[in-house]
Design a protein around this motif. Structure first.
Motif, PDB file in Angstrom:
ATOM      1  N   ARG A  13       0.886  -1.241  -0.101  1.00  0.00           N
ATOM      2  CA  ARG A  13      -0.095  -0.177   0.102  1.00  0.00           C
ATOM      3  C   ARG A  13       0.886   1.196   0.206  1.00  0.00           C
ATOM      4  O   ARG A  13       1.831   1.404   0.503  1.00  0.00           O
ATOM      5  N   GLU A  15      -0.044   4.588   1.610  1.00  0.00           N
ATOM      6  CA  GLU A  15      -1.304   5.166   2.196  1.00  0.00           C
ATOM      7  C   GLU A  15      -1.025   6.625   2.306  1.00  0.00           C
ATOM      8  O   GLU A  15       0.003   7.315   2.905  1.00  0.00           O
ATOM      9  N   THR A  19      -6.175   7.806   0.317  1.00  0.00           N
ATOM     10  CA  THR A  19      -6.348   6.513   0.497  1.00  0.00           C
ATOM     11  C   THR A  19      -7.458   6.172   1.483  1.00  0.00           C
ATOM     12  O   THR A  19      -8.515   5.248   1.217  1.00  0.00           O
ATOM     13  N   ARG A  20      -7.123   6.585   2.514  1.00  0.00           N
ATOM     14  CA  ARG A  20      -7.998   6.309   3.732  1.00  0.00           C
ATOM     15  C   ARG A  20      -9.520   6.992   3.600  1.00  0.00           C
ATOM     16  O   ARG A  20     -10.413   6.173   3.854  1.00  0.00           O
ATOM     17  N   THR A  21      -9.596   8.069   3.138  1.00  0.00           N
ATOM     18  CA  THR A  21     -10.975   8.730   2.842  1.00  0.00           C
ATOM     19  C   THR A  21     -11.643   8.033   1.692  1.00  0.00           C
ATOM     20  O   THR A  21     -12.850   7.734   2.018  1.00  0.00           O
ATOM     21  N   GLY A  23     -10.836   4.632   0.687  1.00  0.00           N
ATOM     22  CA  GLY A  23     -10.829   3.336   0.693  1.00  0.00           C
ATOM     23  C   GLY A  23     -10.074   2.490  -0.379  1.00  0.00           C
ATOM     24  O   GLY A  23     -10.510   1.387  -0.773  1.00  0.00           O
TER      25      GLY A  23
END
Length: 330
Positions: A13, A15, A19-21, A23
């Motif tokens: 990954r 990150e 990317t967290r927002t 998904g």
């Protein structure tokens, strides 16, 4: 039949807040690409770890959009989005489809997205808004956007009125909002991804480069034209309309620019930039008398890979660049 890879992303990954927002595995978002971004492209990008998008422009009816959404889900179970051009076509019924189908993300280009963002409140759908500078970014965040993509002067298709470049726009937008920011315009490879992250962006939004991939719903002559585009082969049209856009320089754009220079009536210029002109390039491969939206980054493109291959290539190149820079700093 179009060949595409649905192999799940295999690289580690990369990150970021984006990317967290959203998904996703890698901070690479495929641009909306009117008429070009269909299920095969969106599915391949998402399966590879980026965020693929369907273009509502070119589909037009709720049934067609719903069918494309379901085709993407046959390709991958990874998140994907739908892009809407605000002010260019009626989108209310199409937004209803996105809500009903529970698509992961929606992006808005041009116009005022606020009324449509309100309709999506509470749905869990992530909202990406494309802007051309910090003033628009602030308004988009206040309206409820989850992610901002700032598209510089280098980009293809519709660009901002200020000629602000990506290199300058990204830091300005990043410091003006508190949500994730993607860099768009002039990005076509891993060096562009690494540069965007170095500028403070949380990822990239890539349009033109995803025209020249196997899964793109575009005529082979259009894809080849992207790869063959040189550094001086694009022009900005529609400045006289207040909606500038960058396209491949050809006989058709020469005609548009001449009409603008002569001060022709607005309706006469609008007739030259209607959807059918773009369709001639995308569907028929008419590169001389069709309107082919292309950004400056086309000059960087050198082949027509699979979309998933391009995503993984960009991630690998960016990692290699970061490692090399880290070594140089020691």
């Amino acid at each position: 039949m179009t060949q595409h890879s649905t192999t799940p992303a295999s690289l580690p990954r990369l990150e970021t807040a984006a990317t967290r927002t959203l998904g996703i595995r890698y901070p690479i978002v495929q641009g909306g690409l009117a008429r070009i971004a269909r299920a095969e492209l969106a599915g391949a990008v998402s399966a590879a770890g980026g965020l693929g998008q369907l273009a509502a422009a070119g589909l037009g009816t709720p049934d067609l959009l719903r069918a494309e959404i379901r085709k993407v889900r046959e390709i991958t179970d990874a998140p994907f989005g739908v892009n809407f051009p605000v002010g260019h076509m009626p989108i209310e019924d199409l937004v209803d489809v996105v809500l009903e189908e529970k698509v992961a993300a929606v992006s808005f280009t041009g116009g005022n997205p606020k009324p449509h963002i309100r309709r999506l409140e509470g749905s869990g759908i992530r909202i990406l808004v494309l802007v051309a500078g910090p003033e628009q970014a602030i308004k988009a965040e206040q309206a409820g956007a989850d992610v901002i993509a700032t598209v510089g002067f280098e980009g293809g298709g519709h660009i901002g009125r200020t000629d602000l470049t990506t290199m300058v726009a990204v830091p300005l937008v990043k410091r003006s909002v508190g949500i994730p920011v993607l860099a768009g315009g002039g990005i076509a490879d891993g060096s562009g991804l690494a540069a965007a992250l170095a500028l403070g962006a949380d990822g990239v939004e890539v349009g033109t480069r995803f025209i020249a991939v196997r899964e793109a719903h575009a005529h082979e002559r259009y894809k080849t034209a992207v790869v063959q585009t040189g550094s001086n082969d694009t022009v900005v049209i529609k400045r006289s309309l207040g909606t500038p856009g960058r396209a491949l320089s050809n006989r058709w754009t020469e005609r548009i620019l001449a009409a603008e220079a002569e001060g022709k009536p607005r309706d006469e210029i609008l007739a030259l930039v209607r959807a059918d002109a773009n369709a001639r390039a995308v569907d028929d491969g008419d590169i001389e008398t069709g309107l082919a939206w292309v950004g400056q980054s086309a000059a960087i493109a050198a082949d027509i890979p699979g979309a998933g291959q391009l995503v993984e290539r960009m991630v690998t190149e960016a990692r290699d660049i970061v490692r090399r820079l880290a070594q140089a700093m020691n």
